[in-house]
Design a protein around this motif. Structure first.
Motif, mmCIF file in Angstrom:
data_model
loop_
_atom_site.group_PDB
_atom_site.id
_atom_site.type_symbol
_atom_site.label_atom_id
_atom_site.label_comp_id
_atom_site.label_asym_id
_atom_site.label_seq_id
_atom_site.Cartn_x
_atom_site.Cartn_y
_atom_site.Cartn_z
ATOM 1 N N UNK A 65 79.648 94.099 23.448
ATOM 2 C CA UNK A 65 80.249 95.079 24.355
ATOM 3 C C UNK A 65 79.356 95.219 25.578
ATOM 4 N N UNK A 66 79.966 95.138 26.761
ATOM 5 C CA UNK A 66 79.235 95.320 28.010
ATOM 6 C C UNK A 66 79.384 96.782 28.433
ATOM 7 N N UNK A 67 78.261 97.454 28.641
ATOM 8 C CA UNK A 67 78.258 98.870 29.003
ATOM 9 C C UNK A 67 77.640 99.016 30.397
ATOM 10 N N UNK A 68 78.412 99.562 31.309
ATOM 11 C CA UNK A 68 77.924 99.834 32.664
ATOM 12 C C UNK A 68 77.307 101.229 32.673
ATOM 13 N N UNK A 69 76.001 101.309 32.864
ATOM 14 C CA UNK A 69 75.323 102.604 32.798
ATOM 15 C C UNK A 69 75.718 103.523 33.946
ATOM 16 N N UNK A 70 76.273 102.957 35.003
ATOM 17 C CA UNK A 70 76.692 103.785 36.132
ATOM 18 C C UNK A 70 77.942 104.596 35.811
ATOM 19 N N UNK A 71 78.791 104.045 34.963
ATOM 20 C CA UNK A 71 80.023 104.739 34.592
ATOM 21 C C UNK A 71 79.967 105.311 33.177
ATOM 22 N N UNK A 72 79.000 104.875 32.373
ATOM 23 C CA UNK A 72 78.898 105.354 30.997
ATOM 24 C C UNK A 72 77.446 105.703 30.671
ATOM 25 N N UNK A 73 76.873 106.671 31.372
ATOM 26 C CA UNK A 73 75.464 107.030 31.111
ATOM 27 C C UNK A 73 75.246 107.630 29.732
ATOM 28 N N UNK A 74 76.307 108.228 29.152
ATOM 29 C CA UNK A 74 76.151 108.838 27.829
ATOM 30 C C UNK A 74 75.803 107.788 26.781
ATOM 31 N N UNK A 75 76.452 106.617 26.853
ATOM 32 C CA UNK A 75 76.170 105.568 25.878
ATOM 33 C C UNK A 75 74.744 105.049 26.044
ATOM 34 N N UNK A 76 74.287 104.955 27.283
ATOM 35 C CA UNK A 76 72.910 104.526 27.527
ATOM 36 C C UNK A 76 71.922 105.508 26.917
ATOM 37 N N UNK A 77 72.240 106.788 27.005
ATOM 38 C CA UNK A 77 71.356 107.800 26.424
ATOM 39 C C UNK A 77 71.344 107.687 24.909
ATOM 40 N N UNK A 78 72.526 107.481 24.305
ATOM 41 C CA UNK A 78 72.613 107.354 22.849
ATOM 42 C C UNK A 78 71.781 106.171 22.358
ATOM 43 N N UNK A 79 71.846 105.047 23.100
ATOM 44 C CA UNK A 79 71.125 103.846 22.689
ATOM 45 C C UNK A 79 69.711 103.782 23.248
ATOM 46 N N UNK A 80 69.273 104.855 23.887
ATOM 47 C CA UNK A 80 67.906 104.969 24.407
ATOM 48 C C UNK A 80 67.586 103.828 25.385
ATOM 49 N N UNK A 81 68.533 103.580 26.287
ATOM 50 C CA UNK A 81 68.360 102.545 27.304
ATOM 51 C C UNK A 81 67.953 103.207 28.606
ATOM 52 N N UNK A 82 66.813 102.769 29.156
ATOM 53 C CA UNK A 82 66.289 103.375 30.381
ATOM 54 C C UNK A 82 66.219 102.395 31.544
ATOM 55 N N UNK A 83 66.504 101.115 31.295
ATOM 56 C CA UNK A 83 66.457 100.104 32.352
ATOM 57 C C UNK A 83 67.530 99.058 32.080
#
Length: 253
Positions: free
Chosen positions: A200-218
């Motif tokens: 699954x490709x996750x765009x952090x600009x449109x889905x910041x919540x998923x980035x936070x859940x997966x602890x992605x900072x970069x």
């Protein structure tokens, strides 16, 4: 109830357990004897690191299918039912159990059972169940039946058989660089993984919540969600050997 032309060795019972977030764990039992809901709950506890087995999901988030032999006609028949909360997953159920375009029946339940407000009270204690980890896991257990509570507790140490790698690629917006990373990653995974995978490709600009859940900072970051342990690779995704090392796989070429 549907009638089919399956062979006798295809007689089985299938049990599926969903989470409120949409993850799925299931088993196929040719012996048709096991109390599999207990196994599935215990396995979910292990996979998602829950405080205890989520027995409250049963029966509200379950579905069952039974291929059985009609003694009168010697033909295989199929009976499939799902609780209302998981009826929307019929396509997935048909895919994992090989039941074609079967229409599943809604399972009957007494008044007061499966109340959404009651079930939501568990969310604070079991937050992982309300997250979507993209998991479709088949439970493979050598012992088909429980003989005692002591045996039941052993289920957590029995092997799990995953259907696929579950991967997430976190990127920041759509660009030529993103396209190149995705192309190279697909090529590497197709060539090198012995098991199927979902990416699954996750765009952090449109889905910041998923980035936070997966602890992605970069970005870019590749996350292996399953099989455990969860691992992340940040930045350099040009090195295929580093990706395969992170996945625990080896290049077959």
């Amino acid at each position: 109830m549907n009638q089919g032309k399956l062979s006798h060795n295809q007689l089985f019972k299938g049990i599926a357990l969903f989470t409120p977030g949409g993850d799925l764990i299931y088993t196929i039992d040719p012996s048709k004897q096991g109390r599999w809901h207990l196994h599935l709950c215990a396995a979910l506890q292990e996979i998602l690191d829950l405080v205890e087995p989520p027995h409250f999901l049963v029966p509200c988030y379950t579905a069952t299918v039974d291929h059985w032999l009609d003694p009168r006609t010697q033909q295989v028949r199929t009976f499939a039912e799902a609780y209302p909360a998981v009826l929307k997953h019929q396509a997935v159920l048909n895919a994992i159990f090989g039941t074609g375009d079967l229409v599943w029946q809604a399972a009957p339940w007494p008044d007061g059972l499966c109340d959404r407000m009651v079930l939501s009270t568990y969310r604070a204690s079991f937050p992982q169940l309300w997250e979507d980890h993209d998991l479709i896991v088949q439970l493979d257990i050598a012992e088909p039946t429980f003989q005692s509570e002591r045996v039941a507790k052993k289920v957590q140490n029995l092997p799990l058989k995953t259907q696929a790698y579950v991967l997430r690629l976190f990127v920041a917006g759509h660009s030529a660089t993103t396209e190149k990373i995705l192309h190279n990653l697909h090529e590497l995974l197709e060539r090198s993984l012995a098991q199927p995978y979902t990416l699954k490709v996750v765009d952090v600009l449109t889905n910041p919540e998923q980035a936070e859940i997966d602890q992605v900072t970069a970005t870019p970051t590749l996350v292996k969600v399953w099989p455990h342990p969860i691992r992340r690779l940040v930045g350099d995704l040009d090195r295929g050997d580093k990706i395969l090392q992170m996945l625990g796989a080896q290049d077959k070429t």
